[in-house]
Design a protein around this motif. Structure first.
Motif, PDB file in Angstrom:
ATOM      1  N   PHE A  26     -42.511  50.231  12.823  1.00  0.00           N
ATOM      2  CA  PHE A  26     -42.102  51.021  13.989  1.00  0.00           C
ATOM      3  C   PHE A  26     -43.272  51.259  14.946  1.00  0.00           C
ATOM      4  O   PHE A  26     -43.097  51.274  16.162  1.00  0.00           O
ATOM      5  N   LEU A  29     -43.725  48.147  16.928  1.00  0.00           N
ATOM      6  CA  LEU A  29     -42.663  48.069  17.936  1.00  0.00           C
ATOM      7  C   LEU A  29     -42.973  49.000  19.109  1.00  0.00           C
ATOM      8  O   LEU A  29     -42.805  48.634  20.279  1.00  0.00           O
ATOM      9  N   SER A  30     -43.423  50.221  18.775  1.00  0.00           N
ATOM     10  CA  SER A  30     -43.741  51.194  19.814  1.00  0.00           C
ATOM     11  C   SER A  30     -44.876  50.674  20.708  1.00  0.00           C
ATOM     12  O   SER A  30     -44.835  50.819  21.939  1.00  0.00           O
ATOM     13  N   ARG A  41     -38.081  53.277  24.952  1.00  0.00           N
ATOM     14  CA  ARG A  41     -38.021  52.561  23.681  1.00  0.00           C
ATOM     15  C   ARG A  41     -39.288  52.781  22.865  1.00  0.00           C
ATOM     16  O   ARG A  41     -39.246  52.871  21.635  1.00  0.00           O
ATOM     17  N   THR A  45     -39.228  54.494  19.050  1.00  0.00           N
ATOM     18  CA  THR A  45     -39.751  53.868  17.835  1.00  0.00           C
ATOM     19  C   THR A  45     -40.983  54.590  17.302  1.00  0.00           C
ATOM     20  O   THR A  45     -41.300  54.495  16.114  1.00  0.00           O
ATOM     21  N   ALA A  49     -41.694  56.471  13.175  1.00  0.00           N
ATOM     22  CA  ALA A  49     -42.942  56.070  12.522  1.00  0.00           C
ATOM     23  C   ALA A  49     -43.745  57.297  12.120  1.00  0.00           C
ATOM     24  O   ALA A  49     -44.223  57.416  10.983  1.00  0.00           O
TER      25      ALA A  49
END
Length: 258
Positions: A26, A29-30, A41, A45, A49
């Motif tokens: 995560f 992704l962040s 988004r 994410t 996390a």
């Protein structure tokens, strides 16, 4: 090294689905959403996390999860002399010729074989069965635990070594051919005992659980506020609980599709 595809997939999934790795996924992704200028988004994410890291590193919360998991099966109040076999399941090691066998064992393996030796001394008529795969290590976990048992004056003739079973399911199947329905003490970590019993009870109705290597503790003194701060050691402890949950879910999935 003879490893089946299913075994390799299981190990990879087990590692990737650990809380820390999920949190890391995560976070990556962040970071990706951040550098591509998608702030909503990135925030969406980042939150899970951080939540995973904060929860699984919280000493109080992790200890409560361990207590629920480990105390589900009661440990015997005293060691009895009614067993024909004492089974000690493998718990990992790293071979290092510069260290003694006890120092090469992982914490859980050392706790398990210590309890197994105690039981064997109380049950001198019993046979000690030690198991544990070596993987890519030149020595198996079973062989190292056998050395530790022999150092504790357990007669070599009383020790049975199971070095090739790769997981608990295989250990139960192989060991069942030795124990049959005779009285047997099963020694493993408290977090692992529930799943281990499920496998062994398929073959025998005469298994007595003797859990050891407790990670959760009933705190007797007053806890200070700083003891509630995140602590990386508790991420590792929670991994043990999560690993067992994954193992039970995996077994249910396999049972369903078979």
């Amino acid at each position: 090294m003879d490893l089946s595809l299913g075994f390799i997939v299981k190990k990879w999934l087990g590692s990737l689905l650990m809380p820390f790795n999920i949190s890391l996924f995560f976070l990556l992704l962040s970071f990706y959403f951040g550098i591509t200028k998608r702030p909503y988004r990135a925030a969406a994410t980042l939150v899970p996390a951080l939540a995973i890291l904060l929860v699984t590193s919280n000493p109080w919360w992790v200890n409560q999860q361990l207590l629920v998991n480990e105390r589900e099966l009661k440990a015997p109040s005293q060691l009895v002399d009614s067993f024909d076999f004492v089974v000690v399941l493998g718990g990992g090691h790293i071979s290092d010729p510069m260290l003694s066998p006890t120092e090469q064992l992982s914490r859980s393996s050392f706790a398990r074989i210590t309890k197994g030796i105690e039981l064997s001394l109380v049950n001198p008529q019993s046979r000690l069965i030690v198991s544990g795969y070596g993987g890519s290590d030149p020595n198996s976990n079973a062989e190292l635990m056998e050395k530790v048992a022999r150092q504790a004056n357990i007669p070599p003739a009383n020790i049975i070594t199971i070095p090739k079973a790769k997981d608990t399911e295989q250990e139960a199947a192989v060991i069942a051919t030795y124990i049959g329905q005779r009285p047997t003490a099963l020694v493993t970590s408290a977090t692992h005992m529930k799943r281990a019993l499920q496998h062994f009870n398929k073959y025998s109705s005469n298994i007595s659980p003797v859990p050891t290597d407790y990670l959760g503790k009933e705190v007797q003194g007053e806890q200070r506020l700083y003891e509630f701060l995140p602590d990386a050691r508790f991420i590792h402890r929670y991994d043990a609980v999560w690993h067992e949950k994954l193992g039970i879910w995996w077994q249910k999935i396999r049972t369903y599709f078979s």
